[in-house]
Design a protein around this motif. Structure first.
Motif, short mmCIF file in Angstrom:
data_model
loop_
_atom_site.label_atom_id
_atom_site.label_comp_id
_atom_site.label_asym_id
_atom_site.label_seq_id
_atom_site.Cartn_x
_atom_site.Cartn_y
_atom_site.Cartn_z
N CYS A 121 -2.68 -9.19 -4.64
CA CYS A 121 -2.70 -7.85 -5.70
C CYS A 121 -4.58 -8.71 -6.28
O CYS A 121 -4.25 -9.63 -6.56
CB CYS A 121 -1.82 -7.34 -6.62
SG CYS A 121 -2.86 -6.87 -8.24
N VAL A 156 -8.11 -2.49 -7.51
CA VAL A 156 -7.36 -1.82 -8.34
C VAL A 156 -8.03 -0.88 -9.66
O VAL A 156 -8.22 0.62 -9.54
CB VAL A 156 -5.73 -2.08 -9.15
CG1 VAL A 156 -5.51 -0.55 -10.12
CG2 VAL A 156 -5.32 -2.39 -7.81
N SER A 215 -9.64 2.72 -8.56
CA SER A 215 -9.00 4.40 -9.76
C SER A 215 -9.76 4.89 -10.68
O SER A 215 -10.00 5.55 -10.94
CB SER A 215 -7.86 3.16 -10.32
OG SER A 215 -7.66 3.08 -10.16
N TYR A 260 -0.89 -0.08 -4.97
CA TYR A 260 -1.27 -0.95 -6.41
C TYR A 260 0.44 -1.19 -6.60
O TYR A 260 1.65 -2.02 -6.92
CB TYR A 260 -1.12 0.36 -6.83
CG TYR A 260 -0.96 0.13 -8.56
CD1 TYR A 260 -1.24 -0.68 -8.97
CD2 TYR A 260 0.13 0.91 -8.71
CE1 TYR A 260 -0.79 -0.34 -10.43
CE2 TYR A 260 0.81 0.28 -10.03
CZ TYR A 260 0.03 -0.09 -11.16
OH TYR A 260 0.63 -0.80 -11.79
N CYS A 284 0.94 -5.15 -6.54
CA CYS A 284 0.62 -4.82 -7.59
C CYS A 284 1.41 -4.88 -8.65
O CYS A 284 1.32 -5.67 -9.88
CB CYS A 284 -0.69 -4.50 -8.29
SG CYS A 284 -2.33 -4.50 -7.28
N SER A 287 1.47 4.41 -13.92
CA SER A 287 0.00 3.16 -13.75
C SER A 287 -0.78 4.21 -13.65
O SER A 287 -1.50 5.51 -13.74
CB SER A 287 0.34 3.04 -12.42
OG SER A 287 0.10 3.87 -11.40
#
Ligand code: NDX
Length: 256
Positions: free
Chosen positions: A4, A9, A13, A131, A135, A212
């Motif tokens: 991760c 991420v 995102s 993710y 993660c 998330s």
């Protein structure tokens, strides 16, 4: 082997959120040019039958997270939440890839949009899958958390509405027909974009269940992508059908 990277991420995102805003600014004024909003004079050579187009476009959204889930070594056994949530995502795209395209009676789809749509599905499939599989950390009792249970409920409700509305749209045409009619029944009684309403509810449910950033970014993207499209469908219907039901809204029942 993969691990991760929280910065990755966050970056992916944020870019998804930015793309959502770009879409909103582009598509509030003019609709994306496929389906009933395609320019009439488009060369037939630049299009692919709806079946192939939707299959190819949506396939990466199923394949990428499914492969990430299957290939992770060592397999991630705990917590259950991550695998379950990843499976929910894949479940939707299993429907969208392997079921929806084979029944669609839609018009041929523009190749150019297909290309961008596919890129988008690779990007988003990777982000959500990566993710959740590498993660996300959930407590062992996440399945009883109010966020998980209420989110899952919304997801299922939205998916039900979406699939049911897709079906009602399909039944408006006989095979080979390409004309547009007034959708009737189900949530179409209240809104012109019933399928879109379902899809938006679904992805916000997913965002709540996963709690998330990537999933909220995707739900926001969905809203910015098909929210304006519902509005343009609504305007199209009002312009085309003089007997279009007056009380029907564009996207949100009784509201908008
Ligand atoms: N595919 C999501 N952006 C998109 C394809 C286009 O899954 O460059 C987003 C998705 C892509 C888009 C995708 C991402 C952004 C792109 C965009 C193109 C440009 C854009 C790449 C990937 C872009 C930037 C700038 C940021 C790079 O003939 P027909 O086809 O009109 O027939 C229709 C029929 N029908 C009727 N039949 C008879 N009478 C009537 N009155 C009818 N009304 C409709 O029903 C179709 O066969 C069928 C459905 O039509 P429609 O228009 O209601 O839905 P449609 O938009 O085709 O979506 C189908 C389903 C639906 O359930 C929807 O919820 C879901 O897919 N969807 C769609 C789009 C995006 C998405 C979900 C999501 O974001 N989650």
């Amino acid at each position: 082997s993969m691990q991760c990277f929280p910065g990755l991420v966050l970056a992916l995102s944020s870019l998804l959120g930015a793309l959502a805003l770009l879409q909103l600014s582009l598509y509030l004024r003019v609709p994306s040019r496929y389906g009933k909003h395609e320019e009439r004079l488009c060369r037939p050579r630049g299009r692919l039958p709806a079946r192939c187009a939707w299959f190819l476009q949506e396939l990466p959204s199923f394949l990428v997270p499914a492969l990430l889930l299957a290939l992770r070594s060592p397999p991630r056994l705990e917590p259950l939440g991550c695998r379950l949530l990843c499976c929910l995502f894949c479940w939707h795209y299993f429907y969208r890839t392997f079921i929806y395209p084979f029944f669609t009676r839609g018009r041929p789809f523009p190749l150019q949009l297909l290309f961008f749509g596919m890129l988008f599905c690779i990007y988003n499939g990777f982000l959500q899958g990566y993710y959740l599989i590498y993660c996300a950390e959930y407590p062992n009792d996440w399945c009883t958390d109010i966020r998980f249970t209420s989110g899952l409920l919304l997801f299922l409700l939205g998916m039900g509405i979406n699939i049911h509305s897709d079906l009602l749209l399909r039944q408006l045409r006989k095979p080979g027909e390409v004309t547009y009619k007034i959708p009737q029944g189900g949530l179409f009684t209240y809104v012109s974009g019933a399928n879109y309403f379902g899809e938006i509810v679904e992805w916000f449910g997913f965002a709540i269940a996963t709690w998330s950033l990537p999933a909220f970014a995707f739900a926001f993207f969905t809203l910015c992508c098909i929210g304006p499209r519902a509005y343009h469908h609504h305007r199209y219907y009002i312009k085309t059908f003089t007997d279009y039901p007056k009380s029907r809204k564009a996207l949100i029942p009784f509201v908008f």
